[in-house]
Design an enzyme around this catalytic site. Structure first.
Site, short mmCIF file in Angstrom:
data_model
loop_
_atom_site.label_atom_id
_atom_site.label_comp_id
_atom_site.label_asym_id
_atom_site.label_seq_id
_atom_site.Cartn_x
_atom_site.Cartn_y
_atom_site.Cartn_z
N GLY A 80 0.87 -1.25 -0.06
CA GLY A 80 0.11 0.01 -0.01
C GLY A 80 0.82 1.25 0.03
O GLY A 80 0.67 2.25 -0.88
N GLN A 118 -7.50 -0.72 3.72
CA GLN A 118 -8.23 -1.33 4.97
C GLN A 118 -9.80 -1.58 4.42
O GLN A 118 -10.56 -2.22 5.45
CB GLN A 118 -8.47 -0.42 5.99
CG GLN A 118 -7.12 -0.20 6.83
CD GLN A 118 -6.91 -1.20 7.72
OE1 GLN A 118 -7.33 -2.28 8.08
NE2 GLN A 118 -5.32 -1.24 8.18
N SER A 162 -3.61 -3.38 -0.55
CA SER A 162 -2.44 -3.91 0.25
C SER A 162 -2.87 -5.42 0.44
O SER A 162 -3.88 -5.81 1.29
CB SER A 162 -2.05 -3.44 1.45
OG SER A 162 -1.17 -3.93 1.99
N HIS A 169 -1.58 -7.95 2.40
CA HIS A 169 -1.38 -8.51 3.77
C HIS A 169 -2.77 -8.00 4.79
O HIS A 169 -3.00 -8.75 5.82
CB HIS A 169 -0.14 -8.14 4.39
CG HIS A 169 0.09 -6.75 4.93
ND1 HIS A 169 0.03 -6.37 6.16
CD2 HIS A 169 0.41 -5.51 4.40
CE1 HIS A 169 0.23 -5.20 6.50
NE2 HIS A 169 0.62 -4.56 5.27
N THR A 175 11.70 -6.69 -11.64
CA THR A 175 11.23 -7.93 -11.70
C THR A 175 10.11 -8.32 -10.79
O THR A 175 10.21 -8.07 -9.67
CB THR A 175 12.34 -9.05 -11.87
OG1 THR A 175 13.32 -8.56 -12.56
CG2 THR A 175 11.92 -10.42 -12.04
N CYS A 210 1.86 4.93 19.92
CA CYS A 210 3.02 5.03 20.87
C CYS A 210 4.41 5.56 20.28
O CYS A 210 4.92 5.07 19.24
CB CYS A 210 3.36 3.41 21.01
SG CYS A 210 4.47 3.10 22.52
#
Ligand code: PLP
Length: 385
Positions: A68, A170, A190, A192, A228, A317
């Site tokens: 992403g 998302q 994205s 994952h 590639t 954080c």
């Protein structure tokens, strides 16, 4: 108990199986003219068709990227190079990939406010479009799970002839996302986030959209993204897209919504002083963003990790200190509310039983932390319990 699917989702078994042959025996370069290369090319093109099918795009509108972040950077930097005068307009709650890249462009970036429930302030958006060169709004916020009104934001931009980009990282795999009506000029995906591997994503570029490549080189991806092709990852993205498409209609989303709803009901029944954040009528089924009065999320995360529950703080954080994230600041959270929030995000790999168990463990952790904090003993105690 992994309840952090918005950070990254577990790899689906089907995706793992699909990728396996391409790591070792199927190692060929898809640009090679021998039969091994041709097979790799076919695998890449099948994956492109699967990704296109998930979002209602044409195959030649999909450009594979490393994820992403790359898709977002490539698009925004490209539009920055080709656009003439005007600012870049986006929302205040975008992912840092948009906000950091946007603030590094050659033109000013303007961020549009959101309402207290995290939705875009469309009246403000309309005003701010004056003088914009191009614009972007995410489809779903990664922290709150709020579904943004990106279609309306895009329609308003298009009425004024302003190109519109959507970060749908998302959203894809959680809600139906279709570009078939030409609603957006470009979109980032994205893999994952929908049970595929990390390190691969895609940029959707509507036919006729302006684009100058970020990466120059061997001319792969029709010259739009040289390098590639990562064949096993791209194959994984195709398989994950096919699975995501199936799961949007086979009852999986209803099962996830039930988990989230039961989880929230149990948490609210178990502890007092809890707020459920974000627009409850417009959020993805898997995400729960909660604040616990008088309870720091940093401590909660440690207690929960000890019990085997993996989730995220709802705030950022920084250097070991919880700070209100830009999303929470934009939603007008006080510092205390921001620091006391957790994000729990479910996926198809979770069960209803886990949702119930997680609610009980969170309730126990909240009560424990409140009693320690109320006793005047420093939060260091939580490390030794
Ligand atoms: N946009 C949103 C809304 C995200 O949640 C993320 C990742 O968390 C990204 C962009 C970046 O995607 P990637 O991790 O593939 O670079």
């Amino acid at each position: 108990m992994y309840l952090d699917a918005n950070a990254t989702s577990p790899l689906a078994e089907e995706v793992w199986e699909a990728m396996l042959p391409w790591w070792r025996d199927g190692f060929h370069n898809p640009s090679s003219s021998h039969s091994g290369g041709k097979k790799a090319r076919e695998a890449v093109e099948l994956a492109r068709a699967q990704v296109a099918d998930l979002i209602g795009a044409q195959e030649d509108e999909i450009v594979f990227t490393s994820g992403g972040t790359e898709a977002i950077n490539a698009l925004l930097r490209s539009w920055d190079r080709v656009a003439t005068n005007g600012h870049f307009l986006t929302s205040a709650v975008e992912h840092s990939a948009v906000l950091r890249c946007g603030s590094a462009l050659s033109r000013p970036m303007t961020t549009c406010a959101v309402c207290e429930n995290g939705t875009l302030d469309l009246a403000a958006w309309k005003e701010l479009l004056n003088g914009a060169a191009f614009s972007a709004v995410m489809a779903v916020n990664n922290e709150t799970g709020v579904i943004m009104d990106w279609r309306q934001a895009s329609a308003l931009a298009h009425e004024r002839g302003i190109p519109f980009f959507c970060d749908a990282v998302q959203a894809v795999g959680k809600i139906p996302v279709s570009v078939a009506d030409g609603a957006v000029d470009a979109m980032a995906l994205s893999c994952h986030k929908f049970h595929g591997p990390k390190g691969v994503g895609a940029l959707y570029l509507r036919r006729g959209s302006q684009f100058t490549p970020l990466l120059q080189g061997g001319g792969q991806e029709r010259g739009l993204r040289s390098g590639t092709e990562a064949v096993p990852l791209i194959v994984g993205m195709g398989a994950a897209a096919a699975l995501a498409k199936k799961r949007l209609t086979d009852g999986t989303m209803g099962r996830i919504a039930e988990m989230r709803d039961v989880f929230e009901r149990e948490v609210l029944a178990g502890v007092t002083g809890v707020s459920v954040n974000g627009d409850l009528s417009s959020r993805v089924a898997n995400t729960s963003h909660l604040s616990f009065d008088g309870c720091e999320a940093a401590g909660l995360l440690i207690l929960l990790d000890e019990k085997g529950v993996a989730c995220s703080a709802g705030s950022a954080c920084m250097s070991g200190k919880q700070q209100a994230s830009h999303v929470q600041k934009a939603m007008g959270f006080t510092d205390a509310r921001a620091k006391s929030s957790l994000r729990i995000s479910f996926s198809a790999h979770n069960t209803l039983q886990e949702a119930v168990q997680a609610a009980a463990l969170i309730g126990q952790a909240v009560n424990k932390l409140r009693s320690v904090q109320g006793s005047g003993v420093g939060p260091v105690v939580i490390y030794t319990s």
